[in-house]
Design a protein around this motif. Structure first.
Motif, mmCIF file in Angstrom:
data_model
loop_
_atom_site.group_PDB
_atom_site.id
_atom_site.type_symbol
_atom_site.label_atom_id
_atom_site.label_comp_id
_atom_site.label_asym_id
_atom_site.label_seq_id
_atom_site.Cartn_x
_atom_site.Cartn_y
_atom_site.Cartn_z
ATOM 1 N N SER A 261 0.825 -1.216 0.000
ATOM 2 C CA SER A 261 0.000 0.000 0.000
ATOM 3 C C SER A 261 0.857 1.262 0.000
ATOM 4 O O SER A 261 0.413 2.321 -0.453
ATOM 5 N N SER A 262 2.104 1.150 0.470
ATOM 6 C CA SER A 262 2.997 2.309 0.499
ATOM 7 C C SER A 262 3.516 2.670 -0.889
ATOM 8 O O SER A 262 4.045 3.766 -1.094
ATOM 9 N N GLY A 263 3.384 1.728 -1.833
ATOM 10 C CA GLY A 263 3.851 1.995 -3.186
ATOM 11 C C GLY A 263 5.320 1.696 -3.388
ATOM 12 O O GLY A 263 5.850 1.969 -4.466
ATOM 13 N N TYR A 264 5.987 1.115 -2.388
ATOM 14 C CA TYR A 264 7.407 0.806 -2.541
ATOM 15 C C TYR A 264 7.762 -0.497 -1.839
ATOM 16 O O TYR A 264 7.036 -0.974 -0.953
ATOM 17 N N VAL A 265 8.890 -1.083 -2.259
ATOM 18 C CA VAL A 265 9.492 -2.249 -1.614
ATOM 19 C C VAL A 265 10.742 -1.777 -0.887
ATOM 20 O O VAL A 265 11.589 -1.096 -1.476
ATOM 21 N N GLU A 266 10.857 -2.137 0.387
ATOM 22 C CA GLU A 266 12.013 -1.702 1.172
ATOM 23 C C GLU A 266 12.997 -2.855 1.329
ATOM 24 O O GLU A 266 12.626 -3.954 1.738
ATOM 25 N N ILE A 267 14.246 -2.586 0.982
ATOM 26 C CA ILE A 267 15.316 -3.572 1.146
ATOM 27 C C ILE A 267 16.423 -2.927 1.969
ATOM 28 O O ILE A 267 16.859 -1.807 1.669
ATOM 29 N N MET A 268 16.869 -3.617 3.000
ATOM 30 C CA MET A 268 17.943 -3.104 3.850
ATOM 31 C C MET A 268 19.201 -3.945 3.618
ATOM 32 O O MET A 268 19.156 -5.178 3.603
ATOM 33 N N PHE A 269 20.324 -3.263 3.446
ATOM 34 C CA PHE A 269 21.607 -3.907 3.169
ATOM 35 C C PHE A 269 22.546 -3.666 4.349
ATOM 36 O O PHE A 269 22.756 -2.520 4.764
#
Length: 820
Positions: A261-269
């Motif tokens: 729903s936020s419109g983004y995919v979050e990836i943490m490195f």
């Protein structure tokens, strides 16, 4: 295997200078130090040992010290308690392992028929390696002395590696091992991301999960690495894969915007330490016909200490609704210092798919003021600059010393083994092949990795020598039944630019040059210099205006000449201090060029040979070369209307390509091999007239299109066939290959270099895939403007078997039919 390890010796600094390339499994295959001794004894440990003479430190591949290997206490069935552990001291990208049993000069006969591998990045969490089908057990040795190499598919990123012998019954085993790979320059130790999703496509399920992720996978992926770091970029069509017997979507990790729903995919490195980040490269699918696009925007947050920076870095790539090819998107990270990066990738369409993410960083860790206080960092920027300069100076000096020593060793190596490896033929037949044959090509299996590296290097370098030798090889029939030329039967025209333009059979040379020169002497005073087009070892090429050129035209051949107006001409000028061989070659070239009469070949108009400097005057087309001409134009369509750019229609593109094929048809009928066919060597006149020329190599504008090997040969490798690069074999069939690339350039409007996503070294490595013929070679993608029948023509030009490639006559007919 020889092509896979080709660059191991020839490019010793590849790891340092090209971080992205080190993640390619085919390039990252250097022995890490068990056999070479770089790994110290204290970094090799084991669960147990027979005796002190079979301790862990004796488990080095190809060594016979102690009792000849590491030998644990008895290996029990289904027990994994015995292991040989190697500490690499830092993270490495490991692509290949080698194992060997205990031979000990014929005394020993113990080996591991099967084994497993476990690895760790921190020494606490151990991960069992599995191949892409989920299998853990690796087949080992069948005797005590042969080295068995196994590719790790997928590769692993680890500091610690354990070899664990496996047996189905109680037995004694011994092992010697080696790891192959390169340093993991990214420093990435884990990425956390949402689990990849499943797409339903025409009734078929496309699984876009990270199938090789080695962390925890529940609702999200945590504390692991996987397909985004395995060095394998997905294909343009995400339903296809480099890997056999896997499901559709295997190469990509993908998500749908319906789940976010936020419109983004979050990836943490997460990284091994704080680093100064310069760029992030994200390989994205862009198959917009399936509602898949590269990300619209990315917001990156940085954590240098305990807290995240409040202000994110924002980047928006240019949208592309024209080219459906997968591509790397480069995100500038503006030299942020961080030990962790959190990126929010915003959807540009329904689906977003990634196959690879890499990071580049500069100086990683700030310098400390003292050994006693490692948390006290230097704030004095002048001190940092001074230390950086000193390090750079030391590195440059070391590099210069290494290069000098390397060249000396290489020269001696060539002198000693050149005659053994590079055999020339010596009987005569009639064909138009120019080749060099080699005594042996090492098979894929059962080869020591050390010898295969040397063989590969010799093969490539000798190919380069063959490509630039002052004399070419004489017609013989090799063991494969293919006729080859040897030195006496080929005349290579050296040319003023130092490049071999045409490889001319001696018989043809005799027929063409036996007559008087059919061109007249032109008064030098009627030439007006306009600009220098290029230069080479023996001379220069100038663009000039010639007055009164009409009087020198051959009346039986049409020329595009304006009455009473100066004509643009190209003037090849030999330097006055050129040696005797260069002068002779120049005069031979004049004789040959004077006999070439075809509407699509640049004509020799006149000469200036009564005094130095010797000159030959050729046609020059008013629109310059085809590469620059197309770069200035756009395909017809809405984009061209908006930008108000000049356009070229698809029919005119095909018309130009057909003319190139016609010109090459004429050259091949004379047994001429061009060896540098490309859009840069095709000139454009009025009404899209095309004529093939030969001085693209001399122009600085195109220096990036040529690859220099050991300072000896300058080769247009992105246009060259696999056999020309690996075997030094130049034929009409290799010109056909180059035509396929030239056709691809034309239909892409020369907007990018062929294989632009690959470095020169990766292009050479890709030729090894053609050599192996295991269907893993990379082809140039189908241009957006290119219909299927024309792309099939390109693919036919790139067939592995030279006999299966079409002739230029067949290509010419096929292109005419495609326009009907």
């Amino acid at each position: 295997t020889p092509p896979s390890l080709l660059l191991s010796l020839t490019l010793p600094f590849l790891n340092f200078f090209s971080p992205l390339s080190t993640t390619l499994p085919s390039l990252c295959r250097y022995p890490l130090g068990m056999s070479g001794g770089q790994i110290q004894d204290e970094d090799i440990s084991a669960s147990s040992q027979w005796s002190e003479s079979t301790a862990a430190r004796y488990g080095r591949l190809d060594f016979e010290e102690g009792d000849g290997a590491w030998c644990p206490e008895t290996v029990e069935p289904d027990s994994l308690k015995e292991f040989l552990q190697i500490d690499l001291r830092s993270l490495h990208f490991i692509t290949l392992v080698g194992t060997q049993g205990r031979h000990a000069g014929g005394i020993g006969n113990e080996f591991a028929q099967m084994y497993k591998i476990k690895y760790s990045r921190d020494g606490s969490r151990w991960i069992s390696w599995r191949n892409r089908q989920g299998k853990q057990v690796i087949e080992g040795n069948r005797n005590a002395y042969d080295i068995v190499l196994k590719d790790l598919e997928p590769p692993i990123i680890a500091r610690f590696v354990r070899f664990m012998p496996v047996s189905d019954h109680s037995m004694n085993v011994c092992m010697r091992v080696e790891l192959y790979g390169c340093e993991w320059l990214d420093g990435l130790v884990s990425y956390n991301a949402p689990v990849g999703e499943q797409m339903s496509l025409e009734g078929e399920s496309v699984h876009l999960n990270d199938s090789v992720y080695d962390g925890a996978v529940i609702f999200s992926m945590t504390e692991g690495l996987g397909q985004l770091t395995d060095g394998m970029c997905g294909l343009d069509d995400f339903t296809q894969s480099h890997v056999y017997n896997v499901w559709p979507g295997y190469d990509y990790v993908g998500w749908t915007n319906e789940s976010f729903s936020s419109g983004y995919v979050e990836i943490m490195f997460e990284f091994d330490r704080a680093r100064n980040f310069t760029t992030m490269k994200v390989h994205c699918n862009n198959m917009f016909t399936r509602h898949v696009k590269a990300f619209r925007q990315v917001m990156c947050y940085f954590r240098s200490e305990a807290d995240w920076e409040a202000k994110p870095l924002s980047f928006s790539p240019s949208p592309d609704d024209v080219n459906p090819s997968a591509r790397f998107v480069t995100v500038s990270l503006a030299n942020h210092m961080a030990s962790a990066i959190k990126c929010q990738f915003y959807f540009a369409d329904t689906w977003m798919m990634f196959s690879e993410i890499t990071f580049q960083s500069g100086d990683h860790v700030p310098w400390s003021l003292s050994w006693d206080d490692p948390t006290h960092k230097v704030d004095d920027s002048n001190t940092r600059i001074l230390i950086g300069c000193l390090v750079a100076i030391i590195f440059i000096l070391v590099a210069i010393i290494v290069i000098i020593l390397w060249r000396q060793v290489w020269q001696k190596m060539l002198e000693k083994v050149g005659e053994l490896v590079y055999s020339r033929a010596c009987t005569h037949t009639h064909t138009h092949t120019h080749t060099c044959s080699f005594d042996r090509v090492t098979p894929r299996s059962g080869v020591s990795p050390h010898s295969s590296v040397l063989d590969s290097r010799l093969r490539l370098t000798n190919a380069a020598v063959a490509a630039t030798a002052s004399k070419a090889p004489a017609a013989t029939v090799g063991q494969d039944g293919v006729p080859h030329y040897a030195e006496a039967d080929i005349v290579n025209l050296q040319g003023v630019t130092g490049g071999n333009t045409y490889a001319v059979p001696a018989l043809t040379m005799d027929l063409l040059s036996g007559k008087d020169v059919a061109v007249e002497e032109f008064p030098r005073k009627l030439l007006t210099f306009k600009e220098k087009l290029g230069e080479g070892q023996f001379g220069e090429v100038h663009l000039c205006e010639a007055e009164g050129m009409q009087e020198f035209m051959n009346k039986d051949f049409p020329f595009d000449i304006t009455e009473n107006q100066p004509e643009l001409v190209a003037v090849k000028m030999l330097r006055a201090d050129a040696n005797k061989n260069a002068r002779n070659d120049f005069l031979k070239e004049i004789k040959i060029m004077s006999r070439l009469k075809d509407p699509n070949i640049i004509r020799l108009l006149a000469v200036c040979i009564c005094s130095d400097p010797l000159c030959m005057i050729t046609e020059y087309m008013e629109n310059g070369d085809l590469n620059q001409f197309l770069c200035r134009h756009e395909p017809e369509g809405q984009l061209a209307l908006i930008s108000n750019a000049p356009t070229v229609s698809y029919s005119n593109l095909c018309y130009m390509a057909t003319q190139i094929a016609s010109g090459m048809r004429y050259l091949s009928s004379l047994n001429f091999v061009h060896r540098d066919l490309a859009t840069r060597n095709c000139l454009v006149g009025k009404n899209y007239t095309i004529k093939i020329a030969d001085f693209g190599m001399s122009r600085n504008l195109y220096s990036g299109d040529y690859y220099r090997i050991q300072g000896r040969a300058v080769l247009p490798i992105r246009w060259m066939s696999w056999e020309s690069i690996l075997l030094g074999k130049f034929t009409t069939a290799s010109d056909v290959w180059a035509f396929g690339v030239t056709l691809w350039e034309t239909l892409t409007f020369c907007k990018e270099q062929p294989y632009s996503q690959l470095t020169d070294e990766q292009v050479i490595e890709n030729t090894g895939e053609f050599f192996r013929d295991q269907k893993r070679q990379i082809y140039l993608p189908q241009p957006a403007l290119c219909p299927d029948p024309v792309y099939k023509i390109m693919l036919s030009c790139w067939r592995r078997n030279t006999k299966e490639r079409p002739s230029f006559q067949e290509i010419y007919r096929a292109l005419l039919e495609s326009q009907a």
